[in-house]
Scaffold this motif. Sequence first.
Motif, PDB file in Angstrom:
ATOM      1  N   VAL A  73     -17.107  15.155  -2.293  1.00  0.00           N
ATOM      2  CA  VAL A  73     -16.398  13.929  -1.952  1.00  0.00           C
ATOM      3  C   VAL A  73     -17.248  13.152  -0.952  1.00  0.00           C
ATOM      4  O   VAL A  73     -17.601  13.667   0.105  1.00  0.00           O
ATOM      5  CB  VAL A  73     -15.014  14.249  -1.344  1.00  0.00           C
ATOM      6  CG1 VAL A  73     -14.323  12.967  -0.893  1.00  0.00           C
ATOM      7  CG2 VAL A  73     -14.150  15.002  -2.339  1.00  0.00           C
ATOM      8  N   CYS A  74     -17.567  11.899  -1.294  1.00  0.00           N
ATOM      9  CA  CYS A  74     -18.336  11.064  -0.373  1.00  0.00           C
ATOM     10  C   CYS A  74     -17.526   9.852   0.095  1.00  0.00           C
ATOM     11  O   CYS A  74     -18.001   9.076   0.914  1.00  0.00           O
ATOM     12  CB  CYS A  74     -19.661  10.640  -0.986  1.00  0.00           C
ATOM     13  SG  CYS A  74     -19.524   9.580  -2.423  1.00  0.00           S
ATOM     14  N   GLY A  75     -16.291   9.713  -0.404  1.00  0.00           N
ATOM     15  CA  GLY A  75     -15.436   8.624   0.040  1.00  0.00           C
ATOM     16  C   GLY A  75     -14.002   8.860  -0.388  1.00  0.00           C
ATOM     17  O   GLY A  75     -13.755   9.568  -1.366  1.00  0.00           O
ATOM     18  N   MET A  76     -13.069   8.295   0.372  1.00  0.00           N
ATOM     19  CA  MET A  76     -11.651   8.394   0.009  1.00  0.00           C
ATOM     20  C   MET A  76     -10.877   7.227   0.583  1.00  0.00           C
ATOM     21  O   MET A  76     -11.279   6.649   1.592  1.00  0.00           O
ATOM     22  CB  MET A  76     -11.036   9.721   0.467  1.00  0.00           C
ATOM     23  CG  MET A  76     -10.920   9.930   1.971  1.00  0.00           C
ATOM     24  SD  MET A  76      -9.495   9.199   2.799  1.00  0.00           S
ATOM     25  CE  MET A  76      -8.150  10.021   2.012  1.00  0.00           C
ATOM     26  N   ILE A  77      -9.802   6.872  -0.110  1.00  0.00           N
ATOM     27  CA  ILE A  77      -8.883   5.833   0.356  1.00  0.00           C
ATOM     28  C   ILE A  77      -7.491   6.205  -0.118  1.00  0.00           C
ATOM     29  O   ILE A  77      -7.344   6.840  -1.176  1.00  0.00           O
ATOM     30  CB  ILE A  77      -9.291   4.437  -0.170  1.00  0.00           C
ATOM     31  CG1 ILE A  77      -8.551   3.321   0.580  1.00  0.00           C
ATOM     32  CG2 ILE A  77      -9.095   4.330  -1.683  1.00  0.00           C
ATOM     33  CD1 ILE A  77      -9.112   1.932   0.318  1.00  0.00           C
ATOM     34  N   ASN A  78      -6.484   5.855   0.668  1.00  0.00           N
ATOM     35  CA  ASN A  78      -5.107   6.057   0.208  1.00  0.00           C
ATOM     36  C   ASN A  78      -4.197   4.975   0.745  1.00  0.00           C
ATOM     37  O   ASN A  78      -4.475   4.359   1.775  1.00  0.00           O
ATOM     38  CB  ASN A  78      -4.589   7.458   0.534  1.00  0.00           C
ATOM     39  CG  ASN A  78      -4.253   7.668   1.984  1.00  0.00           C
ATOM     40  OD1 ASN A  78      -5.090   7.460   2.858  1.00  0.00           O
ATOM     41  ND2 ASN A  78      -3.039   8.100   2.248  1.00  0.00           N
ATOM     42  N   VAL A  79      -3.128   4.746   0.014  1.00  0.00           N
ATOM     43  CA  VAL A  79      -2.141   3.731   0.359  1.00  0.00           C
ATOM     44  C   VAL A  79      -0.754   4.342   0.251  1.00  0.00           C
ATOM     45  O   VAL A  79      -0.484   5.127  -0.658  1.00  0.00           O
ATOM     46  CB  VAL A  79      -2.283   2.480  -0.549  1.00  0.00           C
ATOM     47  CG1 VAL A  79      -2.031   2.801  -2.012  1.00  0.00           C
ATOM     48  CG2 VAL A  79      -1.389   1.351  -0.086  1.00  0.00           C
ATOM     49  N   GLU A  80       0.090   4.001   1.205  1.00  0.00           N
ATOM     50  CA  GLU A  80       1.457   4.514   1.224  1.00  0.00           C
ATOM     51  C   GLU A  80       2.263   3.879   0.089  1.00  0.00           C
ATOM     52  O   GLU A  80       2.110   2.692  -0.202  1.00  0.00           O
ATOM     53  CB  GLU A  80       2.128   4.221   2.558  1.00  0.00           C
ATOM     54  CG  GLU A  80       1.472   4.909   3.734  1.00  0.00           C
ATOM     55  CD  GLU A  80       1.568   6.425   3.684  1.00  0.00           C
ATOM     56  OE1 GLU A  80       2.589   6.939   3.210  1.00  0.00           O
ATOM     57  OE2 GLU A  80       0.623   7.078   4.120  1.00  0.00           O
ATOM     58  N   THR A  81       3.137   4.662  -0.506  1.00  0.00           N
ATOM     59  CA  THR A  81       3.946   4.188  -1.625  1.00  0.00           C
ATOM     60  C   THR A  81       5.441   4.245  -1.333  1.00  0.00           C
ATOM     61  O   THR A  81       6.231   3.778  -2.134  1.00  0.00           O
ATOM     62  CB  THR A  81       3.653   5.026  -2.887  1.00  0.00           C
ATOM     63  OG1 THR A  81       3.892   6.404  -2.590  1.00  0.00           O
ATOM     64  CG2 THR A  81       2.209   4.848  -3.338  1.00  0.00           C
ATOM     65  N   ARG A  82       5.796   4.811  -0.208  1.00  0.00           N
ATOM     66  CA  ARG A  82       7.212   4.917   0.136  1.00  0.00           C
ATOM     67  C   ARG A  82       7.736   3.575   0.630  1.00  0.00           C
ATOM     68  O   ARG A  82       6.992   2.759   1.160  1.00  0.00           O
ATOM     69  CB  ARG A  82       7.426   6.006   1.172  1.00  0.00           C
ATOM     70  CG  ARG A  82       6.951   7.362   0.651  1.00  0.00           C
ATOM     71  CD  ARG A  82       7.433   8.482   1.525  1.00  0.00           C
ATOM     72  NE  ARG A  82       6.833   9.728   1.105  1.00  0.00           N
ATOM     73  CZ  ARG A  82       7.391  10.551   0.244  1.00  0.00           C
ATOM     74  NH1 ARG A  82       8.547  10.268  -0.298  1.00  0.00           N
ATOM     75  NH2 ARG A  82       6.790  11.672  -0.078  1.00  0.00           N
ATOM     76  N   PHE A  83       9.032   3.369   0.494  1.00  0.00           N
ATOM     77  CA  PHE A  83       9.655   2.072   0.739  1.00  0.00           C
ATOM     78  C   PHE A  83       9.287   1.460   2.087  1.00  0.00           C
ATOM     79  O   PHE A  83       8.834   0.327   2.151  1.00  0.00           O
ATOM     80  CB  PHE A  83      11.182   2.182   0.602  1.00  0.00           C
ATOM     81  CG  PHE A  83      11.887   0.895   0.865  1.00  0.00           C
ATOM     82  CD1 PHE A  83      11.843  -0.129  -0.064  1.00  0.00           C
ATOM     83  CD2 PHE A  83      12.561   0.689   2.044  1.00  0.00           C
ATOM     84  CE1 PHE A  83      12.475  -1.338   0.169  1.00  0.00           C
ATOM     85  CE2 PHE A  83      13.199  -0.518   2.298  1.00  0.00           C
ATOM     86  CZ  PHE A  83      13.156  -1.525   1.361  1.00  0.00           C
ATOM     87  N   ASN A  84       9.462   2.176   3.176  1.00  0.00           N
ATOM     88  CA  ASN A  84       9.253   1.599   4.511  1.00  0.00           C
ATOM     89  C   ASN A  84       7.802   1.260   4.820  1.00  0.00           C
ATOM     90  O   ASN A  84       7.525   0.404   5.652  1.00  0.00           O
ATOM     91  CB  ASN A  84       9.806   2.520   5.598  1.00  0.00           C
ATOM     92  CG  ASN A  84      11.316   2.554   5.588  1.00  0.00           C
ATOM     93  OD1 ASN A  84      11.963   1.656   5.054  1.00  0.00           O
ATOM     94  ND2 ASN A  84      11.886   3.586   6.162  1.00  0.00           N
ATOM     95  N   SER A  85       6.872   1.962   4.204  1.00  0.00           N
ATOM     96  CA  SER A  85       5.459   1.726   4.513  1.00  0.00           C
ATOM     97  C   SER A  85       4.663   1.369   3.260  1.00  0.00           C
ATOM     98  O   SER A  85       3.438   1.459   3.255  1.00  0.00           O
ATOM     99  CB  SER A  85       4.867   2.961   5.184  1.00  0.00           C
ATOM    100  OG  SER A  85       5.037   4.093   4.365  1.00  0.00           O
ATOM    101  N   ARG A  86       5.323   0.955   2.223  1.00  0.00           N
ATOM    102  CA  ARG A  86       4.674   0.630   0.951  1.00  0.00           C
ATOM    103  C   ARG A  86       3.586  -0.436   1.165  1.00  0.00           C
ATOM    104  O   ARG A  86       3.840  -1.472   1.763  1.00  0.00           O
ATOM    105  CB  ARG A  86       5.724   0.114  -0.033  1.00  0.00           C
ATOM    106  CG  ARG A  86       5.218  -0.043  -1.426  1.00  0.00           C
ATOM    107  CD  ARG A  86       6.391  -0.290  -2.362  1.00  0.00           C
ATOM    108  NE  ARG A  86       5.939  -0.231  -3.727  1.00  0.00           N
ATOM    109  CZ  ARG A  86       6.104  -1.203  -4.596  1.00  0.00           C
ATOM    110  NH1 ARG A  86       6.770  -2.288  -4.257  1.00  0.00           N
ATOM    111  NH2 ARG A  86       5.650  -1.078  -5.815  1.00  0.00           N
ATOM    112  N   GLY A  87       2.386  -0.125   0.714  1.00  0.00           N
ATOM    113  CA  GLY A  87       1.279  -1.057   0.844  1.00  0.00           C
ATOM    114  C   GLY A  87       0.430  -0.856   2.092  1.00  0.00           C
ATOM    115  O   GLY A  87      -0.549  -1.562   2.300  1.00  0.00           O
TER     116      GLY A  87
END
Length: 164
Positions: A73-87
């Motif tokens: 793994v040389c890179g990673m990104i993630n985004v929240e999907t739950r209602f209060n923090s979506r995006g």
Amino acid sequence: MLTLIPYHKTYAADVAKLCHLSIHDIDPRLYSTAEKSAWSFAPRSANHWQRRLSNSKAWLMLTSDSVDGAETVCGMINVETRFNSRGYIDSLYVAPEHQRKGIAKQLYSTLEFWAREQQIDELTVDASKVSKAFFEAQGFKLRHRSYQEKRGVVIMGYYMYKPL
């Protein structure tokens, strides 16, 4: 060779190492040794990253060793999907030896495309001093400075947003 894939739990330990090494490689003029140690005292467990990333939408950039074909793994990104923090973009890390090669942009572009498909109307991020310019280049605007306390040390960043 680089390959972008959705997160898979078999890479959780690699993500833990990647994040820790990326933090500790930050120029000490941006974040002190004390701030970097508070941010990441040691690599978090694979279990920590598995739980964290399985509760969001995440992508990894893999690189293959030209000799034996082993992927890391040389890179990673993630985004929240739950209602209060979506995006909310929770994490974006690129291994020090792979920075400034367009990996963060590829990861971010994939995330933004997915977010638009999901009809997420705004992306937000607590950008570090390191990533602020990157997010500005992607069209993010500063909402306000942000402060996070970790291990008794206050780490300054920038809360940014981008309407989609």
